[in-house]
Design a protein around this motif. Structure first.
Motif, PDB file in Angstrom:
ATOM      1  N   ASN A   1       2.339  12.097  -5.027  1.00  0.00           N
ATOM      2  CA  ASN A   1       0.942  12.451  -4.760  1.00  0.00           C
ATOM      3  C   ASN A   1       0.003  11.358  -5.249  1.00  0.00           C
ATOM      4  N   PHE A   2       0.325  10.148  -4.872  1.00  0.00           N
ATOM      5  CA  PHE A   2      -0.399   8.969  -5.348  1.00  0.00           C
ATOM      6  C   PHE A   2      -0.684   8.061  -4.162  1.00  0.00           C
TER       7      PHE A   2
ATOM      8  N   CYS B   1       0.846  -1.189   0.000  1.00  0.00           N
ATOM      9  CA  CYS B   1       0.000   0.000   0.000  1.00  0.00           C
ATOM     10  C   CYS B   1       0.885   1.245   0.000  1.00  0.00           C
ATOM     11  N   PHE B   2       0.489   2.228  -0.749  1.00  0.00           N
ATOM     12  CA  PHE B   2       1.172   3.516  -0.762  1.00  0.00           C
ATOM     13  C   PHE B   2       0.206   4.550  -0.210  1.00  0.00           C
TER      14      PHE B   2
END
Length: 104
Positions: free
Chosen positions: A57-58, A49-50
């Protein structure tokens, strides 16, 4: 076998065009089952997970991507994997190949 020895036994042709009848649904069922049983672990671990903020910016949540993958396997929504389409195509290929071998 046909390329190497110049002939192929009829059972080999039948096996080539018939094993998908069992293996294809088994494979799809296994994929769906494994994704489903992995969902609690994916949610708890938050692996892959990011989260925002980051330099791109994602944001990406693997849990929801796995749920989306399960939704894609529903036959009506199966655009990517195409399981009903592919299965019907293979049935046609099987019919064509086995009927051709009977004529020869």
């Amino acid at each position: 076998m046909k390329e190497a020895f110049g002939f192929a036994p009829s059972w080999h042709l039948w096996l080539r065009y018939s094993t998908f009848l069992v293996l294809y649904p088994t494979g799809i069922s296994s994929e769906v089952g494994l994704i489903y049983f992995a969902l609690p672990y994916i949610k708890a671990s938050e692996k892959y997970c990011f989260r925002m903020p980051n330099k791109w910016n994602f944001s990406f949540d693997y849990f929801y991507a796995a749920i989306l993958a399960l939704g894609i396997y529903v036959p009506g929504l199966d655009i990517v994997a195409g399981s009903p389409h592919l299965y019907n195509y293979m049935l046609g290929q099987r019919k064509r190949a086995l009927s051709k071998s009977k004529k020869e």
